[in-house]
Design a protein around this motif. Structure first.
Motif, PDB file in Angstrom:
ATOM      1  N   PHE A  16       0.888  -1.169   0.000  1.00  0.00           N
ATOM      2  CA  PHE A  16       0.000   0.000   0.000  1.00  0.00           C
ATOM      3  C   PHE A  16       0.917   1.207   0.000  1.00  0.00           C
ATOM      4  O   PHE A  16       1.611   1.449   0.990  1.00  0.00           O
ATOM      5  CB  PHE A  16      -0.911   0.012   1.231  1.00  0.00           C
ATOM      6  N   VAL A  21       2.953  -4.739   2.953  1.00  0.00           N
ATOM      7  CA  VAL A  21       2.230  -5.355   4.077  1.00  0.00           C
ATOM      8  C   VAL A  21       2.176  -6.874   3.979  1.00  0.00           C
ATOM      9  O   VAL A  21       1.938  -7.551   4.981  1.00  0.00           O
ATOM     10  CB  VAL A  21       0.806  -4.763   4.268  1.00  0.00           C
ATOM     11  N   PRO A  40       0.935 -10.575  15.105  1.00  0.00           N
ATOM     12  CA  PRO A  40       0.428  -9.414  15.839  1.00  0.00           C
ATOM     13  C   PRO A  40      -0.525  -8.581  14.992  1.00  0.00           C
ATOM     14  O   PRO A  40      -0.584  -8.760  13.766  1.00  0.00           O
ATOM     15  CB  PRO A  40       1.694  -8.604  16.157  1.00  0.00           C
ATOM     16  N   ALA A  43      -0.072  -7.369  11.118  1.00  0.00           N
ATOM     17  CA  ALA A  43       0.992  -8.203  10.517  1.00  0.00           C
ATOM     18  C   ALA A  43       0.747  -8.523   9.046  1.00  0.00           C
ATOM     19  O   ALA A  43       1.638  -9.010   8.356  1.00  0.00           O
ATOM     20  CB  ALA A  43       1.137  -9.502  11.303  1.00  0.00           C
ATOM     21  N   GLY A  44      -0.487  -8.309   8.574  1.00  0.00           N
ATOM     22  CA  GLY A  44      -0.779  -8.593   7.166  1.00  0.00           C
ATOM     23  C   GLY A  44      -1.650  -9.818   6.953  1.00  0.00           C
ATOM     24  O   GLY A  44      -1.857 -10.264   5.811  1.00  0.00           O
ATOM     25  N   LYS A  45      -2.249 -10.344   8.025  1.00  0.00           N
ATOM     26  CA  LYS A  45      -3.017 -11.592   7.922  1.00  0.00           C
ATOM     27  C   LYS A  45      -4.261 -11.418   7.060  1.00  0.00           C
ATOM     28  O   LYS A  45      -4.508 -12.208   6.141  1.00  0.00           O
ATOM     29  CB  LYS A  45      -3.402 -12.083   9.341  1.00  0.00           C
ATOM     30  N   THR A  47      -4.859  -9.053   4.982  1.00  0.00           N
ATOM     31  CA  THR A  47      -4.455  -8.706   3.610  1.00  0.00           C
ATOM     32  C   THR A  47      -4.105  -9.974   2.836  1.00  0.00           C
ATOM     33  O   THR A  47      -4.450 -10.103   1.650  1.00  0.00           O
ATOM     34  CB  THR A  47      -3.269  -7.720   3.643  1.00  0.00           C
ATOM     35  N   HIS A  56      -8.246  -7.986  -3.000  1.00  0.00           N
ATOM     36  CA  HIS A  56      -7.136  -7.105  -3.381  1.00  0.00           C
ATOM     37  C   HIS A  56      -6.291  -7.804  -4.443  1.00  0.00           C
ATOM     38  O   HIS A  56      -6.110  -9.023  -4.386  1.00  0.00           O
ATOM     39  CB  HIS A  56      -6.217  -6.803  -2.191  1.00  0.00           C
ATOM     40  N   GLN A  88     -13.962 -10.150   9.050  1.00  0.00           N
ATOM     41  CA  GLN A  88     -13.931  -9.824  10.488  1.00  0.00           C
ATOM     42  C   GLN A  88     -15.190  -9.085  10.905  1.00  0.00           C
ATOM     43  O   GLN A  88     -15.748  -9.333  11.959  1.00  0.00           O
ATOM     44  CB  GLN A  88     -12.724  -8.936  10.775  1.00  0.00           C
ATOM     45  N   GLU A 166     -10.792 -14.562  12.163  1.00  0.00           N
ATOM     46  CA  GLU A 166     -11.105 -14.207  13.556  1.00  0.00           C
ATOM     47  C   GLU A 166     -12.576 -14.405  13.898  1.00  0.00           C
ATOM     48  O   GLU A 166     -13.287 -13.446  14.183  1.00  0.00           O
ATOM     49  CB  GLU A 166     -10.678 -12.764  13.842  1.00  0.00           C
ATOM     50  N   HIS A 198      -6.868 -14.987  16.893  1.00  0.00           N
ATOM     51  CA  HIS A 198      -6.105 -14.575  18.070  1.00  0.00           C
ATOM     52  C   HIS A 198      -6.466 -15.414  19.294  1.00  0.00           C
ATOM     53  O   HIS A 198      -5.748 -15.381  20.289  1.00  0.00           O
ATOM     54  CB  HIS A 198      -6.374 -13.094  18.401  1.00  0.00           C
TER      55      HIS A 198
END
Ligand code: ATP
Length: 242
Positions: A16, A21, A40, A43-45, A47, A56, A88, A166, A198
């Protein structure tokens, strides 16, 4: 490529502006496997999921499903090829009932005729604990039921690869245990799953392998035990210094 591999990602990259990312990420997902994705915040998950689902476009790398390329396919084609996902923030059609929300992907993505789709969707509503809400407008569901509906909608397209983003957050222990059981049942029926989560104990209860991202870079991949003992994962993800 091995017949065992359902999804193959090679050097996947997403930028981006000046920020990378997802950075040159390579991994395979075997048929029937549950692959957990950890990392964390930021982190790019998600994406990475957006690159797989086609939400994307990647800036580099290759993706294939069942041995044939995915990059040029728009999101709806990827659904038809068997990729289902949750978001999410649940994204149901708010002015349609829970049942109608499932009929859309069942008929458009999985190409079922109405009668078959109807039976299939009723089964999914039951699996996801939503049968009693079948005729409730999605916009009127509680947050928990909207999350259940998000999973049910992804399943209604009969995915061979299911991307879960998630979905365990905010569930009680009993609801989390039910979710883990449902995911096990899906895997036993042959659905391959990539699960960003998570809520570690839920993910670890069912993941066959785990991949860890940090700042878009894959820093570990392996069995849950191996990955959780990796000093870099402990430092980055759990804040444990060796
Ligand atoms: N459309 C976008 N435009 C610009 N930056 C974006 C966009 N989407 C994500 N990002 C940035 O990319 C980085 C990775 O975001 P991503 O949502 O993939 O992380 P994540 O690992 O899923 O995080 P979380 O665990 O918080 O959901 C973040 O810095 C985020 O701000």
């Amino acid at each position: 490529m091995s017949d065992q591999v359902l999804l193959s990602a090679r050097g996947l990259t997403k930028r981006f502006g000046a920020v990378t990312v997802v950075d040159d990420v390579t991994f395979d997902v075997a048929r029937g496997e549950v692959l957990g994705i950890l990392g964390p915040n930021g982190a790019g998950k998600t994406t990475l999921f957006n690159l797989i689902s086609g939400d994307h476009a990647a800036n580099g790398g290759e993706l294939s499903l069942d041995g044939s390329h995915l990059q040029a396919e728009p999101p709806f084609k990827r659904c038809q090829r068997g990729i289902g996902r949750t978001y999410q923030v649940p994204q149901p059609f708010g002015d349609m009932t829970a049942f109608e929300n499932l009929m859309v992907p069942a008929m458009l993505s999985a190409k079922m005729k109405e009668a078959e789709a109807s039976d299939y969707c009723a089964g999914i509503l039951a699996d996801c604990g939503l049968l009693a809400r079948a005729n409730t407008l999605a916009g009127g569901l509680t947050l928990l039921d909207r999350k259940r509906l998000e999973l049910a909608r992804a399943l209604a397209g009969k995915p061979k690869l299911l991307l879960l983003d998630e979905i365990a957050g905010g569930l009680t222990d009993a609801e989390g245990a039910e979710l883990v059981e449902l995911i096990r049942r899906l895997r036993d029926r042959g659905v391959t799953i990539i699960w960003i989560e998570h809520v570690l104990h839920a993910l670890m209860a069912v993941a066959d392998r785990v991949l860890v991202l940090n700042f878009g870079v894959k820093i570990a991949e392996g069995t849950p035990d191996t990955v959780m003992q990796d000093p870099e994962v402990q430092r980055v993800y759990m804040g444990i210094e060796a």
